[in-house]
Write an enzyme that holds these catalytic residues in place. Structure first.
Site, PDB file in Angstrom:
ATOM      1  N   LYS A  93      21.483 -69.636  21.808  1.00  0.00           N
ATOM      2  CA  LYS A  93      22.059 -70.741  22.587  1.00  0.00           C
ATOM      3  C   LYS A  93      23.586 -70.740  22.425  1.00  0.00           C
ATOM      4  O   LYS A  93      24.327 -70.914  23.388  1.00  0.00           O
ATOM      5  CB  LYS A  93      21.459 -72.077  22.120  1.00  0.00           C
ATOM      6  CG  LYS A  93      20.000 -72.250  22.536  1.00  0.00           C
ATOM      7  CD  LYS A  93      19.274 -73.365  21.801  1.00  0.00           C
ATOM      8  CE  LYS A  93      17.779 -73.372  22.169  1.00  0.00           C
ATOM      9  NZ  LYS A  93      16.974 -74.350  21.438  1.00  0.00           N
TER      10      LYS A  93
ATOM     11  N   GLN B   5      17.533 -78.758  16.648  1.00  0.00           N
ATOM     12  CA  GLN B   5      16.468 -77.772  16.821  1.00  0.00           C
ATOM     13  C   GLN B   5      15.180 -78.257  16.153  1.00  0.00           C
ATOM     14  O   GLN B   5      15.188 -78.710  15.006  1.00  0.00           O
ATOM     15  CB  GLN B   5      16.916 -76.419  16.226  1.00  0.00           C
ATOM     16  CG  GLN B   5      15.940 -75.275  16.438  1.00  0.00           C
ATOM     17  CD  GLN B   5      15.773 -74.876  17.906  1.00  0.00           C
ATOM     18  OE1 GLN B   5      16.664 -75.049  18.729  1.00  0.00           O
ATOM     19  NE2 GLN B   5      14.610 -74.332  18.237  1.00  0.00           N
TER      20      GLN B   5
ATOM     21  N   ASP C  93      18.598 -82.099  25.442  1.00  0.00           N
ATOM     22  CA  ASP C  93      17.207 -81.643  25.331  1.00  0.00           C
ATOM     23  C   ASP C  93      16.258 -82.557  26.104  1.00  0.00           C
ATOM     24  O   ASP C  93      15.108 -82.190  26.354  1.00  0.00           O
ATOM     25  CB  ASP C  93      16.780 -81.661  23.857  1.00  0.00           C
ATOM     26  CG  ASP C  93      16.677 -80.271  23.262  1.00  0.00           C
ATOM     27  OD1 ASP C  93      16.411 -79.323  24.015  1.00  0.00           O
ATOM     28  OD2 ASP C  93      16.855 -80.159  22.034  1.00  0.00           O
TER      29      ASP C  93
HETATM   30  N1  GUN Z   1      12.026 -75.919  19.614  1.00  0.00           N
HETATM   31  C1  GUN Z   1      11.322 -75.215  20.530  1.00  0.00           C
HETATM   32  N2  GUN Z   1      11.806 -75.434  21.776  1.00  0.00           N
HETATM   33  C2  GUN Z   1      12.836 -76.289  21.624  1.00  0.00           C
HETATM   34  C3  GUN Z   1      13.731 -76.888  22.557  1.00  0.00           C
HETATM   35  O1  GUN Z   1      13.671 -76.697  23.777  1.00  0.00           O
HETATM   36  N3  GUN Z   1      14.666 -77.708  22.014  1.00  0.00           N
HETATM   37  C4  GUN Z   1      14.728 -77.962  20.681  1.00  0.00           C
HETATM   38  N4  GUN Z   1      15.664 -78.799  20.247  1.00  0.00           N
HETATM   39  N5  GUN Z   1      13.909 -77.443  19.802  1.00  0.00           N
HETATM   40  C5  GUN Z   1      12.971 -76.602  20.274  1.00  0.00           C
END
Ligand code: GUN
Length: 292
Positions: free
Chosen positions: A54, A98, A121
């Site tokens: 990311k 995350q 998110d």
């Molecule tokens: N863990 C797995 N997919 C995601 C996501 O799209 N965002 C976040 N913050 N954690 C994740």
């Protein structure tokens, strides 16, 4: 019949090109650079890899990114304090915590702390609540579900009136993607680990979203001929013919499914690139909203 391949790499590249253009325009017109803060708690290698990718993508598109790493033993107060500081930081337009978090932390309380206007998110309870209610608009749509819908629409799949089956009911994918399909007038069935006869539901589905995290649980002979199949799963499957000893496969058995489906995403190269592209888009939108 061999299904049309839905090329997530290509479609994500188009989304990213649009984001890069708009980032440049925002800088030129308002002197604002979109900023994303990532918060990684602990050492989970898969989570660390996702966060790195990311951040790398931010760099490529001209988005400012700041990575915060906390020990696996970080306290609830420490994580919440970091989120509060990021809420107050004008250079940050998106905050990504995350998931999953270490078990001792209260995920709901931490997500609740994120400023709604920085919830890129889309996991804040108010954004999720708005997503599920008729006539309400979330500020941000969760990235993977948004990517699934984008792939369907970009491939010309008619969602309105379709029978859609979502396999999996997670907060991150299954639930929000079901809501997005319903909002677009699909008739939605959510299947999960207690569903008695998955195949009987899949047989009626014009659209299948497989997001349950079980290696190749969806087989070709369960599908309705011509169905559009979006595979969100990323699972390791033993394969001694590869150097690593495994390969990545989805929740759909690709070889048999592509003989029956009308369109299908590959793994890798389907949904994966879309998740990050949508995060970039949400971060840009956060920055755009901050100047409007
Ligand atoms: N863990 C797995 N997919 C995601 C996501 O799209 N965002 C976040 N913050 N954690 C994740």
């Amino acid at each position: 019949m061999t299904a049309k391949l839905i090329d997530g790499k290509q479609i994500a590249a188009e989304v990213r090109a649009d984001v890069a253009d708009r980032v440049a325009k925002l800088k030129a017109e308002h002197g604002v650079t979109p900023g994303l803060a990532t918060v990684l708690v602990g050492e989970d290698p898969a989570s660390a890899a996702y966060v790195r990718s990311k951040q790398r993508m931010c760099e490529k598109l001209g988005i400012h990114s700041v990575g915060h790493k906390l020990e696996a033993t970080a306290s609830q107060e420490e994580v919440e304090k970091l989120v509060s500081d990021l809420n107050a930081d004008p250079a940050i337009h998106g905050i990504l915590v995350q998931l999953p978090l270490p078990k001792h932390l209260d995920e709901e309380a931490i997500l609740n702390k994120i400023d709604l206007a920085k919830d890129v998110d889309g996991f804040h309870p108010i954004n999720i609540g708005r997503l599920t209610m008729k006539g309400r608009e979330p500020l941000f749509i969760p990235c993977t579900p948004h990517g699934c819908i984008y792939l369907l629409e970009a491939s010309g799949v008619e969602i309105s009136g379709a029978e859609a089956v979502v396999v999996g009911r997670s907060n991150i994918v299954g639930l929000p993607v079901a809501m997005l399909l319903q909002e677009r007038n699909a008739t939605v069935t959510i299947c999960h680990s207690r569903t008695r006869d998955l195949a009987s539901h899949l047989k009626r589905a014009d659209i299948v979203i497989a997001a349950v995290g079980v290696t190749e649980i969806v087989k070709g002979d369960m599908l309705k001929p011509g169905a559009a199949v979006i595979d969100v799963g990323i699972n390791r499957k033993d394969d001694p013919t590869t150097e690593r000893g495994y390969r990545l496969v989805g929740d759909v058995e690709f070889e048999s499914a592509q003989e029956v489906a009308g369109a299908i995403t590959p793994v890798p190269g389907g949904v994966g690139p879309m998740t990050i592209a949508m995060l970039m888009l949400n971060t840009l939108r956060g920055a755009e909203m901050s100047v409007s």
